[in-house]
Design an enzyme around this catalytic site. Structure first.
Site, PDB file in Angstrom:
ATOM      1  N   TYR A  40      34.944  36.529  44.480  1.00 43.17           N
ATOM      2  CA  TYR A  40      35.983  38.140  44.357  1.00 43.17           C
ATOM      3  C   TYR A  40      36.029  38.978  43.010  1.00 43.17           C
ATOM      4  CZ  TYR A  40      36.853  37.033  49.877  1.00 43.17           C
ATOM      5  OH  TYR A  40      36.695  36.918  50.331  1.00 43.17           O
ATOM      6  N   HIS A  80      31.688  44.068  51.634  1.00 49.68           N
ATOM      7  CA  HIS A  80      32.077  44.181  52.430  1.00 49.68           C
ATOM      8  C   HIS A  80      32.346  45.585  51.886  1.00 49.68           C
ATOM      9  CE1 HIS A  80      34.880  41.641  55.328  1.00 49.68           C
ATOM     10  NE2 HIS A  80      34.224  40.791  54.512  1.00 49.68           N
TER      11      HIS A  80
HETATM   12  C1  HEM Z   1      32.534  31.424  50.651  1.00 49.96           C
HETATM   13  C2  HEM Z   1      33.036  32.222  50.847  1.00 49.96           C
HETATM   14  C3  HEM Z   1      33.431  33.379  51.102  1.00 49.96           C
HETATM   15  C4  HEM Z   1      32.413  34.288  50.137  1.00 49.96           C
HETATM   16  C5  HEM Z   1      32.049  34.002  49.021  1.00 49.96           C
HETATM   17  C6  HEM Z   1      32.766  36.140  50.011  1.00 49.96           C
HETATM   18  C7  HEM Z   1      32.548  36.801  49.578  1.00 49.96           C
HETATM   19  C8  HEM Z   1      32.946  38.480  49.092  1.00 49.96           C
HETATM   20  C9  HEM Z   1      32.986  39.135  48.176  1.00 49.96           C
HETATM   21  C10 HEM Z   1      31.786  39.322  47.166  1.00 49.96           C
HETATM   22  C11 HEM Z   1      33.882  40.063  48.622  1.00 49.96           C
HETATM   23  C12 HEM Z   1      33.835  41.623  47.569  1.00 49.96           C
HETATM   24  C13 HEM Z   1      34.960  41.261  46.875  1.00 49.96           C
HETATM   25  C14 HEM Z   1      35.192  42.906  45.754  1.00 49.96           C
HETATM   26  O1  HEM Z   1      34.382  42.931  45.191  1.00 49.96           O
HETATM   27  O2  HEM Z   1      36.148  42.591  45.908  1.00 49.96           O
HETATM   28  C15 HEM Z   1      34.181  39.581  49.675  1.00 49.96           C
HETATM   29  C16 HEM Z   1      34.914  40.758  50.180  1.00 49.96           C
HETATM   30  C17 HEM Z   1      36.203  40.513  51.404  1.00 49.96           C
HETATM   31  N1  HEM Z   1      36.010  39.076  52.143  1.00 49.96           N
HETATM   32 FE1  HEM Z   1      35.175  37.702  51.610  1.00 49.96          FE
HETATM   33  N2  HEM Z   1      33.710  36.096  51.503  1.00 49.96           N
HETATM   34  C18 HEM Z   1      33.736  34.667  51.660  1.00 49.96           C
HETATM   35  C19 HEM Z   1      34.648  34.296  52.200  1.00 49.96           C
HETATM   36  C20 HEM Z   1      35.819  34.971  53.597  1.00 49.96           C
HETATM   37  C21 HEM Z   1      36.349  35.076  53.874  1.00 49.96           C
HETATM   38  C22 HEM Z   1      36.519  33.087  54.901  1.00 49.96           C
HETATM   39  C23 HEM Z   1      37.784  36.101  54.801  1.00 49.96           C
HETATM   40  C24 HEM Z   1      37.995  36.234  55.889  1.00 49.96           C
HETATM   41  C25 HEM Z   1      39.564  35.082  56.600  1.00 49.96           C
HETATM   42  C26 HEM Z   1      36.645  36.671  54.124  1.00 49.96           C
HETATM   43  C27 HEM Z   1      36.872  38.480  54.370  1.00 49.96           C
HETATM   44  C28 HEM Z   1      36.672  39.393  53.580  1.00 49.96           C
HETATM   45  C29 HEM Z   1      37.029  40.677  53.313  1.00 49.96           C
HETATM   46  C30 HEM Z   1      37.800  41.388  54.441  1.00 49.96           C
HETATM   47  C31 HEM Z   1      36.951  41.480  52.226  1.00 49.96           C
HETATM   48  C32 HEM Z   1      37.167  42.648  52.345  1.00 49.96           C
HETATM   49  C33 HEM Z   1      38.430  43.053  50.746  1.00 49.96           C
HETATM   50  C34 HEM Z   1      38.713  44.284  50.415  1.00 49.96           C
HETATM   51  O3  HEM Z   1      38.866  45.506  51.172  1.00 49.96           O
HETATM   52  O4  HEM Z   1      38.632  44.444  49.017  1.00 49.96           O
HETATM   53  N3  HEM Z   1      35.638  36.206  53.062  1.00 49.96           N
HETATM   54  N4  HEM Z   1      34.251  38.956  50.426  1.00 49.96           N
END
Ligand code: HEM
Length: 377
Positions: free
Chosen positions: A349, A81
């Protein structure tokens, strides 16, 4: 791409690592002023102890490395993201949530929010596209000092039930240079190993994306528990449902590289954008451990108030750029379920946050002032 980044910016909270049997709930009583510095290093430790890492050691660092392997390293940006814009506004509770949860955010009244709209993937300059998963992350600044952070997407279910599935999927479905498309043999092998993803993909296909961020529904997907003042707990999932009317997004390729973000900037400039915060109540037997499985459509959905976004900001120090939307930062009255994605998310995260906050920041591709100036001409 290394495993050495075990330290990061100073942590305001360093909870004791939890034993294997303890639930990973984190209570966040955090001053709003600390928004820029808060991460979830402690939650990473919880996840290790919580046992989401199987014996072949899928670690938070390996997960972050995988995103870098696919999209490259883009200093200062999220590993997933990566393309996004910061936002702010207010949640006004209508009081209906009080029966369900003792969280202060549900008492009648207003709660400021810091938010972020994003597109999935590790490329901060990615072209906007209808099929790319859209994110909406919200941090509620409760007036008792607690925080509730949630990162939602515009999908009806998540594509993976376990962290390993996500880790394997992003590689198996990556385009190969020769064709620009995923390798069908790799995709088939992946789906044979993770049939739940094939079922989830079929559900996603039946739910076409909306034309814009502003008329998208966003869902938290993972289950949580709400506990009310009487101590009664109930499984829940939440979503935000837009007041702007749904229009399906066009599948035609767009020439305007940033059309989704440009439209959002114009929409917010024309007036506040509102969503209803809906709490879906689970019944006994509804799966809480698997975000690929929808709950039956007839489960009660309670409208607990209105989330209004009235301003956007180009990502920069002090706004949502520097927030880790860790889904385990929860106020008293909301607690995690047994979904193994939650611990994994929290830990990965935190890893992404630690890497990106130690790097030099580059200007965001989504520049609110620039878009507004272009429109004024
Ligand atoms: C094992 C499952 C998951 C992994 C490994 C993962 C991994 C990541 C990582 C690495 C980031 C960046 C975090 C940062 O630097 O702040 C991220 C952001 C995000 N993830 Fe996931 N994610 C997973 C599951 C999900 C799920 C289930 C959702 C939604 C229900 C989701 C929605 C988001 C969103 C919306 C962002 C952006 C948040 C922001 O604006 O900072 N992710 N994810």
């Amino acid at each position: 791409m290394n495993d050495q980044d075990q330290t990061g910016p100073p942590e305001p909270t360093q909870p004791e690592p939890l034993s294997r049997r303890e639930r990973p709930t984190r209570r966040a009583v955090l001053g709003a002023a600390a928004i820029g510095g808060i991460t979830a290093v402690g939650a990473g430790a919880c996840a290790w102890a919580g046992g989401w890492l199987p014996s072949d050691r899928l670690t938070p660092a390996k997960f972050a490395d995988r995103f870098e392997q696919l999209s490259g390293v883009h200093d200062g940006f999220r590993r997933n993201h990566a393309k996004g814009v910061s936002a702010s506004g207010t949640f006004v509770s209508n009081g209906a949530g009080v029966e369900l949860s003792s969280a202060a955010v549900f008492a009648s009244g207003s709660t400021p929010v810091t938010a972020r709209f994003s597109l999935s993937g590790g490329l901060p300059t990615v072209a906007d596209a209808n099929a790319t998963t859209r994110g909406f992350a919200v941090l509620f600044h409760l007036n008792n000092g607690e925080q509730w952070r949630t990162a939602m997407v515009n999908l009806p279910v998540f594509l993976d039930s376990v962290p390993r599935g996500f880790y394997d999927r992003v590689l198996a479905t990556a385009p190969v240079p020769a064709t620009g498309q995923p390798d069908p043999a790799k995709v088939a092998a992946f789906l044979a190993a993770y049939p739940e993803t094939a079922r989830a993909m079929a559900l996603v296909k039946k739910t076409p994306p909306a034309s814009d961020f502003s008329n998208s529904t966003f869902r938290g997907l993972n289950a949580f528990y709400f506990t009310n003042r009487a101590g009664k707990s109930i499984p829940v999932r939440w979503s935000v449902v837009p007041e702007d009317a749904f229009r399906p997004g066009s599948k035609d390729p767009r020439t305007d590289h940033d059309y989704l973000f440009n439209a959002l900037i114009e929409r917010v400039r024309s007036g506040p954008v509102r969503w209803r915060l809906m709490i879906t109540l689970g019944a006994p037997g509804d799966p809480t451990h698997d975000a690929t499985l929808p709950w039956p459509a007839n489960r009660p959905r309670i409208d607990v108030g209105t989330l209004t976004i009235d301003a956007l900001q180009t990502e920069e120090a002090g706004n949502a750029r520097d927030v880790n939307f860790d889904p385990l930062i929860l106020p008293q009255g909301i607690s995690p379920s047994d979904d193994p994605l939650l611990n994994a998310r929290s830990a990965v995260y935190a890893k992404s946050y630690r890497r990106r906050t130690r790097e030099a920041h580059q200007p965001s591709k989504v520049d609110v002032q620039e878009v507004e100036a272009t429109h004024d001409h």
